[in-house]
Scaffold this motif. Sequence first.
Motif, PDB file in Angstrom:
ATOM      1  N   GLY A 116       0.451  -1.323   0.243  1.00  0.00           N
ATOM      2  CA  GLY A 116      -0.279   0.344  -0.001  1.00  0.00           C
ATOM      3  C   GLY A 116       0.913   0.971  -0.252  1.00  0.00           C
ATOM      4  N   VAL A 117      -0.105   2.681   0.334  1.00  0.00           N
ATOM      5  CA  VAL A 117       0.763   3.808   0.087  1.00  0.00           C
ATOM      6  C   VAL A 117       0.294   4.998   1.587  1.00  0.00           C
ATOM      7  N   GLU A 118       0.955   5.657   1.694  1.00  0.00           N
ATOM      8  CA  GLU A 118       0.792   6.471   2.374  1.00  0.00           C
ATOM      9  C   GLU A 118      -0.308   7.555   2.131  1.00  0.00           C
ATOM     10  N   GLY A 119      -1.190   8.133   2.992  1.00  0.00           N
ATOM     11  CA  GLY A 119      -1.722   8.943   1.887  1.00  0.00           C
ATOM     12  C   GLY A 119      -2.916   9.080   1.097  1.00  0.00           C
ATOM     13  N   ILE A 120      -3.135  10.174  -0.154  1.00  0.00           N
ATOM     14  CA  ILE A 120      -4.218  10.145  -0.629  1.00  0.00           C
ATOM     15  C   ILE A 120      -4.020  10.314  -2.428  1.00  0.00           C
ATOM     16  N   TYR A 121      -3.902   9.363  -3.211  1.00  0.00           N
ATOM     17  CA  TYR A 121      -3.627   9.711  -4.532  1.00  0.00           C
ATOM     18  C   TYR A 121      -4.629   9.118  -5.367  1.00  0.00           C
ATOM     19  N   GLN A 122      -4.471  10.469  -6.140  1.00  0.00           N
ATOM     20  CA  GLN A 122      -6.107  10.217  -6.871  1.00  0.00           C
ATOM     21  C   GLN A 122      -5.886   9.541  -7.861  1.00  0.00           C
ATOM     22  N   SER A 123      -4.880   8.739  -8.375  1.00  0.00           N
ATOM     23  CA  SER A 123      -4.836   7.762  -9.326  1.00  0.00           C
ATOM     24  C   SER A 123      -5.060   5.489  -8.252  1.00  0.00           C
ATOM     25  N   LEU A 124      -4.550   5.792  -7.243  1.00  0.00           N
ATOM     26  CA  LEU A 124      -4.902   4.496  -6.767  1.00  0.00           C
ATOM     27  C   LEU A 124      -5.671   4.331  -5.379  1.00  0.00           C
ATOM     28  N   ASN A 125      -6.196   3.436  -5.263  1.00  0.00           N
ATOM     29  CA  ASN A 125      -6.980   2.917  -4.324  1.00  0.00           C
ATOM     30  C   ASN A 125      -8.523   3.841  -3.465  1.00  0.00           C
ATOM     31  N   GLY A 126      -8.724   4.153  -5.742  1.00  0.00           N
ATOM     32  CA  GLY A 126     -10.148   5.521  -5.018  1.00  0.00           C
ATOM     33  C   GLY A 126      -9.892   6.015  -5.132  1.00  0.00           C
ATOM     34  N   GLY A 127      -8.619   7.074  -5.357  1.00  0.00           N
ATOM     35  CA  GLY A 127      -8.038   8.422  -5.009  1.00  0.00           C
ATOM     36  C   GLY A 127      -9.008   8.599  -3.283  1.00  0.00           C
ATOM     37  N   LYS A 128      -8.523   7.344  -2.568  1.00  0.00           N
ATOM     38  CA  LYS A 128      -9.359   7.232  -1.276  1.00  0.00           C
ATOM     39  C   LYS A 128      -7.653   7.317  -0.467  1.00  0.00           C
ATOM     40  N   ALA A 129      -7.352   7.880   0.407  1.00  0.00           N
ATOM     41  CA  ALA A 129      -6.222   6.801   2.015  1.00  0.00           C
ATOM     42  C   ALA A 129      -6.768   5.922   2.172  1.00  0.00           C
ATOM     43  N   LYS A 130      -6.154   4.977   2.282  1.00  0.00           N
ATOM     44  CA  LYS A 130      -6.129   3.814   3.297  1.00  0.00           C
ATOM     45  C   LYS A 130      -5.417   3.256   3.454  1.00  0.00           C
ATOM     46  N   THR A 131      -5.051   2.804   4.926  1.00  0.00           N
ATOM     47  CA  THR A 131      -4.151   2.397   5.798  1.00  0.00           C
ATOM     48  C   THR A 131      -3.030   1.111   4.853  1.00  0.00           C
ATOM     49  N   PRO A 132      -1.830   1.126   4.642  1.00  0.00           N
ATOM     50  CA  PRO A 132      -1.035  -0.269   3.682  1.00  0.00           C
ATOM     51  C   PRO A 132      -1.412  -1.526   4.448  1.00  0.00           C
ATOM     52  N   VAL A 133      -1.924  -2.700   4.570  1.00  0.00           N
ATOM     53  CA  VAL A 133      -2.014  -3.635   4.786  1.00  0.00           C
ATOM     54  C   VAL A 133      -0.397  -4.739   4.763  1.00  0.00           C
ATOM     55  N   THR A 134      -0.564  -5.153   6.357  1.00  0.00           N
ATOM     56  CA  THR A 134       1.046  -6.287   6.747  1.00  0.00           C
ATOM     57  C   THR A 134       0.334  -7.433   6.381  1.00  0.00           C
ATOM     58  N   LEU A 135       0.782  -8.244   6.024  1.00  0.00           N
ATOM     59  CA  LEU A 135       0.535  -9.476   6.676  1.00  0.00           C
ATOM     60  C   LEU A 135       2.052 -10.701   6.854  1.00  0.00           C
ATOM     61  N   ALA A 136       2.306 -11.385   7.126  1.00  0.00           N
ATOM     62  CA  ALA A 136       2.473 -12.198   8.328  1.00  0.00           C
ATOM     63  C   ALA A 136       3.463 -13.596   7.399  1.00  0.00           C
ATOM     64  N   LEU A 137       4.793 -13.898   6.590  1.00  0.00           N
ATOM     65  CA  LEU A 137       5.109 -14.666   5.800  1.00  0.00           C
ATOM     66  C   LEU A 137       5.643 -15.333   6.455  1.00  0.00           C
ATOM     67  N   GLN A 138       5.056 -16.566   5.945  1.00  0.00           N
ATOM     68  CA  GLN A 138       6.220 -17.920   6.605  1.00  0.00           C
ATOM     69  C   GLN A 138       7.131 -18.316   5.399  1.00  0.00           C
ATOM     70  N   PRO A 139       8.000 -19.214   5.993  1.00  0.00           N
ATOM     71  CA  PRO A 139       8.963 -19.616   5.441  1.00  0.00           C
ATOM     72  C   PRO A 139       8.791 -20.790   3.675  1.00  0.00           C
ATOM     73  N   GLY A 140       9.686 -20.512   3.001  1.00  0.00           N
ATOM     74  CA  GLY A 140       9.166 -20.894   1.803  1.00  0.00           C
ATOM     75  C   GLY A 140       8.397 -19.513   1.000  1.00  0.00           C
ATOM     76  N   ALA A 141       7.549 -19.651  -0.518  1.00  0.00           N
ATOM     77  CA  ALA A 141       7.551 -18.990  -1.209  1.00  0.00           C
ATOM     78  C   ALA A 141       5.700 -17.897  -0.933  1.00  0.00           C
ATOM     79  N   ASN A 142       5.514 -17.282  -0.587  1.00  0.00           N
ATOM     80  CA  ASN A 142       4.262 -16.557  -0.382  1.00  0.00           C
ATOM     81  C   ASN A 142       3.441 -16.166  -0.925  1.00  0.00           C
ATOM     82  N   VAL A 143       2.409 -16.850  -1.883  1.00  0.00           N
ATOM     83  CA  VAL A 143       1.897 -15.554  -2.856  1.00  0.00           C
ATOM     84  C   VAL A 143       0.374 -14.867  -2.442  1.00  0.00           C
ATOM     85  N   ILE A 144       0.794 -13.374  -2.481  1.00  0.00           N
ATOM     86  CA  ILE A 144       0.296 -12.835  -1.845  1.00  0.00           C
ATOM     87  C   ILE A 144      -0.846 -12.153  -3.298  1.00  0.00           C
ATOM     88  N   THR A 145      -2.352 -12.243  -2.790  1.00  0.00           N
ATOM     89  CA  THR A 145      -3.086 -11.125  -3.955  1.00  0.00           C
ATOM     90  C   THR A 145      -2.932 -10.250  -3.367  1.00  0.00           C
TER      91      THR A 145
END
Length: 224
Positions: A116-145
């Motif tokens: 994600g990104v901090e703040g408001i960007y016109q072309s990102l996330n519908g032009g709305k401020a959205k808090t970046p999402v933090t995801l836990a990683l495990q050993p090996g290949a982590n496929v993230i959507t």
Amino acid sequence: MTRKTVLSRRMVIAAATLAMAMAAVTVMEADPFASFTVRASAVTPADAAKPYGPTVKADRSDLDVRALGSAEAARKDERRGYRHSSLQPAGRFVTAGQKITVTVPAAVTGLKASVGVEGIYQSLNGGKAKTPVTLALQPGANVITAPLDGLVNLVDETPAGSRTTHVTVTGGQAVPTFVHKTTSPAAFDTQVQTSKAPFAVVIGDRFIAELQRPSLAKYLVKGT
């Protein structure tokens, strides 16, 4: 005057400008509909002298993720009003729904990915401020959507200096990345001209700057 000379001078001016911005805001400053974000890195003084940052290729990024400890705990210990950033750039940009793979060595736990990104960007996330999402990683290949549009960062909040972990990130778009003491102006210029990512990243000894292309053209590179 050669293009390389012009670029080198622009890099010096930009570094000074961003350093002053960092001193003024301590953590980050993001203009609405955006220009650039500057964060004070949580890298320790001992580590600041060592070049760090991702090696970015078209299809993948490789980086050594440093253990930086808890930025919030350090803020409290030092009685600062704002905390430094634990985010370590991976040199990838993603849009919501896009898949990336983060590969972590066997037996290594405690790493996280932030999207994600901090703040408001016109072309990102519908032009709305959205808090970046933090995801836990495990050993090996982590496929993230990717849950959001934005930049991919890695986080290691285990005790500062306790380890360095080599991580590979594939997928997304390569982000032009300038690493102080490592990347030449010519190499950065080439990255900018060949990448379609909407951001570029500048990594200094003690700060990280995320710039959109309009700011990149203004502060660093002509023809963007």
